[in-house]
Motif scaffolding. Structure first.
Motif, mmCIF file in Angstrom:
data_model
loop_
_atom_site.group_PDB
_atom_site.id
_atom_site.type_symbol
_atom_site.label_atom_id
_atom_site.label_comp_id
_atom_site.label_asym_id
_atom_site.label_seq_id
_atom_site.Cartn_x
_atom_site.Cartn_y
_atom_site.Cartn_z
ATOM 1 N N VAL A 79 0.845 -1.197 0.000
ATOM 2 C CA VAL A 79 0.000 0.000 0.000
ATOM 3 C C VAL A 79 0.884 1.252 0.000
ATOM 4 O O VAL A 79 0.613 2.221 -0.718
ATOM 5 C CB VAL A 79 -0.976 -0.019 1.189
ATOM 6 C CG1 VAL A 79 -1.734 1.289 1.299
ATOM 7 C CG2 VAL A 79 -1.943 -1.187 1.051
ATOM 8 N N MET A 80 1.955 1.230 0.775
ATOM 9 C CA MET A 80 2.857 2.387 0.830
ATOM 10 C C MET A 80 3.573 2.610 -0.506
ATOM 11 O O MET A 80 3.730 3.747 -0.949
ATOM 12 C CB MET A 80 3.890 2.215 1.948
ATOM 13 C CG MET A 80 3.315 2.444 3.326
ATOM 14 S SD MET A 80 2.540 4.066 3.524
ATOM 15 C CE MET A 80 3.912 5.143 3.232
ATOM 16 N N GLU A 81 4.017 1.537 -1.163
ATOM 17 C CA GLU A 81 4.660 1.674 -2.473
ATOM 18 C C GLU A 81 3.685 2.253 -3.491
ATOM 19 O O GLU A 81 4.048 3.118 -4.288
ATOM 20 C CB GLU A 81 5.181 0.312 -2.959
ATOM 21 C CG GLU A 81 6.377 -0.192 -2.194
ATOM 22 C CD GLU A 81 6.732 -1.630 -2.549
ATOM 23 O OE1 GLU A 81 7.895 -1.995 -2.364
ATOM 24 O OE2 GLU A 81 5.839 -2.395 -2.987
ATOM 25 N N ALA A 82 2.439 1.771 -3.451
ATOM 26 C CA ALA A 82 1.420 2.273 -4.378
ATOM 27 C C ALA A 82 1.140 3.753 -4.111
ATOM 28 O O ALA A 82 1.024 4.551 -5.044
ATOM 29 C CB ALA A 82 0.140 1.455 -4.241
ATOM 30 N N ALA A 83 1.045 4.128 -2.842
ATOM 31 C CA ALA A 83 0.798 5.524 -2.480
ATOM 32 C C ALA A 83 1.950 6.403 -2.965
ATOM 33 O O ALA A 83 1.723 7.482 -3.523
ATOM 34 C CB ALA A 83 0.626 5.657 -0.972
ATOM 35 N N ARG A 84 3.180 5.942 -2.766
ATOM 36 C CA ARG A 84 4.346 6.700 -3.229
ATOM 37 C C ARG A 84 4.322 6.899 -4.737
ATOM 38 O O ARG A 84 4.641 7.967 -5.225
ATOM 39 C CB ARG A 84 5.635 5.983 -2.817
ATOM 40 C CG ARG A 84 6.372 6.715 -1.727
ATOM 41 C CD ARG A 84 7.682 6.061 -1.373
ATOM 42 N NE ARG A 84 7.464 5.325 -0.134
ATOM 43 C CZ ARG A 84 7.632 4.025 0.031
ATOM 44 N NH1 ARG A 84 8.061 3.277 -0.945
ATOM 45 N NH2 ARG A 84 7.392 3.448 1.175
ATOM 46 N N ARG A 85 3.943 5.849 -5.468
ATOM 47 C CA ARG A 85 3.878 5.960 -6.937
ATOM 48 C C ARG A 85 2.865 7.001 -7.381
ATOM 49 O O ARG A 85 3.071 7.682 -8.369
ATOM 50 C CB ARG A 85 3.511 4.617 -7.566
ATOM 51 C CG ARG A 85 4.688 3.732 -7.778
ATOM 52 C CD ARG A 85 4.356 2.710 -8.839
ATOM 53 N NE ARG A 85 5.459 1.805 -9.012
ATOM 54 C CZ ARG A 85 5.460 0.787 -9.847
ATOM 55 N NH1 ARG A 85 4.384 0.551 -10.579
ATOM 56 N NH2 ARG A 85 6.482 0.015 -9.965
ATOM 57 N N LEU A 86 1.767 7.108 -6.644
ATOM 58 C CA LEU A 86 0.740 8.094 -6.990
ATOM 59 C C LEU A 86 1.048 9.471 -6.404
ATOM 60 O O LEU A 86 0.412 10.458 -6.764
ATOM 61 C CB LEU A 86 -0.632 7.628 -6.494
ATOM 62 C CG LEU A 86 -1.248 6.443 -7.217
ATOM 63 C CD1 LEU A 86 -2.572 6.059 -6.570
ATOM 64 C CD2 LEU A 86 -1.442 6.736 -8.695
ATOM 65 N N GLY A 87 1.987 9.520 -5.470
ATOM 66 C CA GLY A 87 2.319 10.791 -4.842
ATOM 67 C C GLY A 87 1.291 11.232 -3.820
ATOM 68 O O GLY A 87 1.042 12.422 -3.646
ATOM 69 N N ILE A 88 0.666 10.260 -3.163
ATOM 70 C CA ILE A 88 -0.346 10.565 -2.138
ATOM 71 C C ILE A 88 0.064 9.904 -0.835
ATOM 72 O O ILE A 88 0.997 9.100 -0.788
ATOM 73 C CB ILE A 88 -1.757 10.083 -2.564
ATOM 74 C CG1 ILE A 88 -1.778 8.563 -2.768
ATOM 75 C CG2 ILE A 88 -2.206 10.811 -3.836
ATOM 76 C CD1 ILE A 88 -3.159 7.997 -3.054
ATOM 77 N N GLY A 89 -0.658 10.211 0.215
ATOM 78 C CA GLY A 89 -0.372 9.633 1.520
ATOM 79 C C GLY A 89 -1.030 8.286 1.730
ATOM 80 O O GLY A 89 -1.929 7.882 0.976
#
Length: 96
Positions: free
Chosen positions: A43-53
């Motif tokens: 979930v954190m990797e996906a959030a980082r890819r989207l640039g969101i928290g």
């Protein structure tokens, strides 16, 4: 699947180094960086890819905006689900 990216770096030579005749004042370094393209992201990797928290990412997952899979206790996001999410929102924006 892994991919390789090659870089060519020009690094200044220290002034205290003696240059041979015809040598430049730069040192060339060739670097190859290998990256592994994951099919499933945390979930954190996906959030980082989207640039969101992390919190917004969980809200999008809970709302069904982004598809995810559960493997045992693990919550994973398919990389292509992020592409789908961005494509849907890009299309919506263009339709307005």
């Amino acid at each position: 699947m892994s991919t390789g990216t090659q870089f060519r770096l020009a690094v200044p030579v220290p002034e205290n180094r003696i240059l041979r005749s015809g040598a430049t004042d730069e040192q060339i370094i060739n670097v190859t960086v290998n990256t592994e393209d994951k099919l499933l992201l945390t979930v954190m990797e996906a959030a980082r890819r989207l640039g969101i928290g992390r919190t917004l990412m969980y809200e999008l997952l809970d709302a069904g905006e982004i598809l995810s899979v559960h493997i045992g206790r693990l919550h994973r996001v398919p990389a292509e689900a992020l592409d789908d999410f961005v494509s849907r929102h890009r299309t919506r924006r263009n339709e307005l």
